[in-house]
Design a protein around this motif. Sequence first.
Motif, PDB file in Angstrom:
ATOM      1  N   ASP A  37      99.883 126.976  26.616  1.00  0.00           N
ATOM      2  CA  ASP A  37     100.741 125.844  26.990  1.00  0.00           C
ATOM      3  C   ASP A  37     101.039 124.883  25.843  1.00  0.00           C
ATOM      4  N   THR A  41     104.753 124.102  24.694  1.00  0.00           N
ATOM      5  CA  THR A  41     105.225 122.723  24.725  1.00  0.00           C
ATOM      6  C   THR A  41     105.833 122.308  23.394  1.00  0.00           C
ATOM      7  N   LEU A  69     108.732 116.323  27.873  1.00  0.00           N
ATOM      8  CA  LEU A  69     108.388 117.717  27.565  1.00  0.00           C
ATOM      9  C   LEU A  69     106.975 117.820  27.003  1.00  0.00           C
ATOM     10  N   HIS A  72     104.462 117.197  30.052  1.00  0.00           N
ATOM     11  CA  HIS A  72     104.677 117.667  31.431  1.00  0.00           C
ATOM     12  C   HIS A  72     103.702 118.751  31.859  1.00  0.00           C
ATOM     13  N   ASP A  73     103.138 119.480  30.910  1.00  0.00           N
ATOM     14  CA  ASP A  73     102.237 120.575  31.293  1.00  0.00           C
ATOM     15  C   ASP A  73     100.757 120.185  31.291  1.00  0.00           C
ATOM     16  N   ASP A 138     112.606 123.961  29.429  1.00  0.00           N
ATOM     17  CA  ASP A 138     111.386 124.588  29.965  1.00  0.00           C
ATOM     18  C   ASP A 138     111.683 125.934  30.632  1.00  0.00           C
TER      19      ASP A 138
ATOM     20  N   TRP B  42     101.977 120.103  18.304  1.00  0.00           N
ATOM     21  CA  TRP B  42     102.107 119.516  19.639  1.00  0.00           C
ATOM     22  C   TRP B  42     101.181 118.304  19.779  1.00  0.00           C
TER      23      TRP B  42
END
Lengths: 197, 197
Positions: A37, A41, A69, A72-73, A138, B42
């Motif tokens: 993830d 991302t 973004l 969000h995960d 996404d 990230w």
Amino acid sequence: METERIKQQIEFIREIDGLKHVLRQSYLMNGSRRENDAEHTWHIAVMGLLLKEHAIDQNLNLKKVVHMLLIHDLVEIDAGDTFAYDVKGYEDKWDRELAAAKRIYGLLPVDQQTEWMDLWLEFEEGQTTEAKYAAAMDRLHPVLHNFYTEGIAWKAHKVSVGVVKMRVAVVAEAAPALGQFVADLLEEAVEKGYLLP
Amino acid sequence: METERIKQQIEFIREIDGLKHVLRQSYLMNGSRRENDAEHTWHIAVMGLLLKEHAIDQNLNLKKVVHMLLIHDLVEIDAGDTFAYDVKGYEDKWDRELAAAKRIYGLLPVDQQTEWMDLWLEFEEGQTTEAKYAAAMDRLHPVLHNFYTEGIAWKAHKVSVGVVKMRVAVVAEAAPALGQFVADLLEEAVEKGYLLP
């Protein structure tokens, strides 16, 4: 006071390292392993910046899109990745993710809890142009990964083009030219046997 | 015309998937494996958003900071990760990274080549408040990873606190309160034997 606040923020940074352990169904573009993830991302945040000219709303707040973004995960640290075409997994997805959001954003200082939770909810509700454009990134991203790996994850889960089309409908809504691009790509994927008709 | 442009942008998205294969010296916070550049990127982009209140320049352009952070390591797809304390690796780092930047940003449509290359150069030159704050995130991050893994990478490379202090000097410059935080953390790291005095 400021020191305590910084410690709390750093604990949050430490906690969200867990996103790097959440595996998705998609494979890296060279097919070598599944993507996590955090990698996903990063990639969609870059896409958000790169593809902005195609957004139907040229006045959208791109900083807000990228912020959405990037976070969000995070809920998947607790709730796990629910495969997009897993009907059963979707039954309790919302409950699991809401509980996760409360715990994870709850680690932040109170003012940031509110801001970040609101951003996550805005993304999930998908009503604003920022949320739609973010969702488009996404949704487009795993299609690219599947296409360039000759459909590894699509084949493994016997996915057919109709459900992918429903899933990516927001791409055409948020960015029509990208919607056309993804429609063409899905047609090619079916022709090549990556995806069931 | 638009279709060709989108294809070129999507090829760029495909190409930069390579960032997920560039391993860093830092380990994930739970020590299970080394981190890659996409994960690192990230994480520092989230830090940029989270810690902005500590920036000495409260008027900095946060969207620009996040954009810089998200793309600054793309050069390592070609040039590899040069460990921060590898004196020999630093000798030709600039030449290797400039060649990489020209190739990778060169894949973009011309207008975006210029914009993204300029952002990368601004980050590398480190003169603007955005570049300094972005560098502060990039330098603070591996210190956290090292500290919370009890210094795995520091120990492996026999790193001493003096060189880390030089490396993180920009944190205090860009965000004084975070500079104090990292100074305290380094002191504790030495006390605990994670880092050589």
